[in-house]
Scaffold this active site. Structure first.
Site, mmCIF file in Angstrom:
data_model
loop_
_atom_site.group_PDB
_atom_site.id
_atom_site.type_symbol
_atom_site.label_atom_id
_atom_site.label_comp_id
_atom_site.label_asym_id
_atom_site.label_seq_id
_atom_site.Cartn_x
_atom_site.Cartn_y
_atom_site.Cartn_z
ATOM 1 N N CYS A 90 0.721 -1.171 0.143
ATOM 2 C CA CYS A 90 0.002 0.034 0.045
ATOM 3 C C CYS A 90 0.874 1.330 0.054
ATOM 4 C CB CYS A 90 -1.032 -0.013 1.171
ATOM 5 S SG CYS A 90 -1.794 1.632 1.448
ATOM 6 N N CYS B 2 0.438 3.343 3.010
ATOM 7 C CA CYS B 2 1.225 2.881 4.061
ATOM 8 C C CYS B 2 2.600 3.234 4.212
ATOM 9 C CB CYS B 2 0.763 1.485 4.438
ATOM 10 S SG CYS B 2 -0.746 0.960 5.071
ATOM 11 N N HIS C 13 -3.917 1.286 8.303
ATOM 12 C CA HIS C 13 -4.491 1.299 6.946
ATOM 13 C C HIS C 13 -5.964 1.039 7.057
ATOM 14 C CE1 HIS C 13 -4.802 -0.202 2.781
ATOM 15 N NE2 HIS C 13 -5.738 -0.869 3.281
ATOM 16 N N ASN D 210 -12.973 10.998 -2.328
ATOM 17 C CA ASN D 210 -13.521 9.800 -3.233
ATOM 18 C C ASN D 210 -13.539 8.496 -2.553
ATOM 19 O OD1 ASN D 210 -13.377 11.826 -5.295
ATOM 20 N ND2 ASN D 210 -11.364 11.317 -5.715
ATOM 21 N N GLY E 231 -14.200 7.400 -8.215
ATOM 22 C CA GLY E 231 -12.982 7.768 -8.584
ATOM 23 C C GLY E 231 -11.904 7.590 -7.570
ATOM 24 N N HIS F 51 -7.923 8.553 2.142
ATOM 25 C CA HIS F 51 -7.432 9.808 2.229
ATOM 26 C C HIS F 51 -8.564 11.027 1.839
ATOM 27 C CE1 HIS F 51 -7.173 7.960 -1.823
ATOM 28 N NE2 HIS F 51 -7.199 9.142 -2.271
ATOM 29 N N HIS G 29 -8.549 14.924 0.418
ATOM 30 C CA HIS G 29 -7.956 15.967 -0.672
ATOM 31 C C HIS G 29 -8.455 17.228 0.180
ATOM 32 C CE1 HIS G 29 -7.247 13.376 -4.044
ATOM 33 N NE2 HIS G 29 -8.303 12.534 -3.500
HETATM 34 P P1 5GP Z 1 -8.077 9.173 -5.420
HETATM 35 O O1 5GP Z 1 -8.393 9.336 -6.663
HETATM 36 O O2 5GP Z 1 -7.702 7.774 -4.720
HETATM 37 O O3 5GP Z 1 -9.097 10.011 -4.604
HETATM 38 O O4 5GP Z 1 -6.583 10.183 -5.345
HETATM 39 C C1 5GP Z 1 -5.483 9.633 -5.167
HETATM 40 C C2 5GP Z 1 -4.454 10.554 -5.076
HETATM 41 O O5 5GP Z 1 -3.346 10.541 -4.611
HETATM 42 C C3 5GP Z 1 -4.458 11.394 -6.581
HETATM 43 O O6 5GP Z 1 -4.733 12.781 -6.194
HETATM 44 C C4 5GP Z 1 -2.698 11.369 -6.718
HETATM 45 O O7 5GP Z 1 -2.321 12.294 -7.426
HETATM 46 C C5 5GP Z 1 -2.258 10.827 -5.321
HETATM 47 N N1 5GP Z 1 -1.054 10.117 -5.421
HETATM 48 C C6 5GP Z 1 -1.123 8.853 -5.687
HETATM 49 N N2 5GP Z 1 0.254 8.263 -5.461
HETATM 50 C C7 5GP Z 1 0.868 9.357 -4.855
HETATM 51 C C8 5GP Z 1 2.265 9.278 -4.299
HETATM 52 O O8 5GP Z 1 3.073 8.466 -4.413
HETATM 53 N N3 5GP Z 1 2.677 10.365 -3.693
HETATM 54 C C9 5GP Z 1 1.810 11.318 -3.654
HETATM 55 N N4 5GP Z 1 2.144 12.484 -3.016
HETATM 56 N N5 5GP Z 1 0.333 11.598 -4.020
HETATM 57 C C10 5GP Z 1 -0.058 10.224 -4.818
HETATM 58 ZN ZN ZN Z 2 -2.285 1.526 3.435
#
Ligand code: 5GP
Ligand code: ZN
Length: 108
Positions: A4, A7, A46, A88, A94, A101, A103
């Site tokens: 992950c 994680c 997690h 999301n 999405g 997480h 945003h």
């Molecule tokens: P989701 O679409 O799952 O809501 O958003 C995932 C977010 O995680 C995206 O905005 C993507 O840019 C961000 N993200 C994915 N992998 C990484 C990473 O390794 N480092 C950082 N800083 N952001 C990540």
């Molecule tokens: Zn995790």
């Protein structure tokens, strides 16, 4: 959880600077910002998504929201500390990373 990415970020296995942190959660810049300020807030443990929260998750949620409050004071819109919080949940909505997480979006 093995493999992950979030994680690994939370545990410093992948070195990403934290914008804010506490016992329950960490915050770091999104690698593909969708706003002038785009920060992700994640739990240290997690949890795949909001749909995986349990009756024991209260302290984690409070910890995450405490970081959001801190971020707003420093990174919120200059006029009123305003921001958007987007979560999301589920692939159909999405979600791409299945470690919950939030945003934090500001500076529009
Ligand atoms: P989701 O679409 O799952 O809501 O958003 C995932 C977010 O995680 C995206 O905005 C993507 O840019 C961000 N993200 C994915 N992998 C990484 C990473 O390794 N480092 C950082 N800083 N952001 C990540
Ligand atoms: Zn995790």
């Amino acid at each position: 959880m093995i493999n992950c990415i979030f994680c690994k970020i939370a545990s410093h296995e992948i070195p990403v600077p934290f914008v804010a942190e506490n016992d329950y959660a960490v915050a770091f810049y999104d690698r593909s910002p969708q706003a002038p300020v785009h920060i992700l807030v994640i739990p240290r443990i997690h949890i795949a998504s909001i749909n995986d929260l349990t009756d024991q998750s209260g302290p984690v949620i409070v910890g995450m929201m405490d970081l959001v409050r801190q971020l707003a004071q420093i990174h919120g819109n200059s006029s009123d500390k305003g921001f958007n919080l987007k979560v999301n949940t589920g692939a159909s909505a999405g979600q791409e990373v299945f470690h919950m997480h939030w945003h934090f979006l500001a500076g529009k």
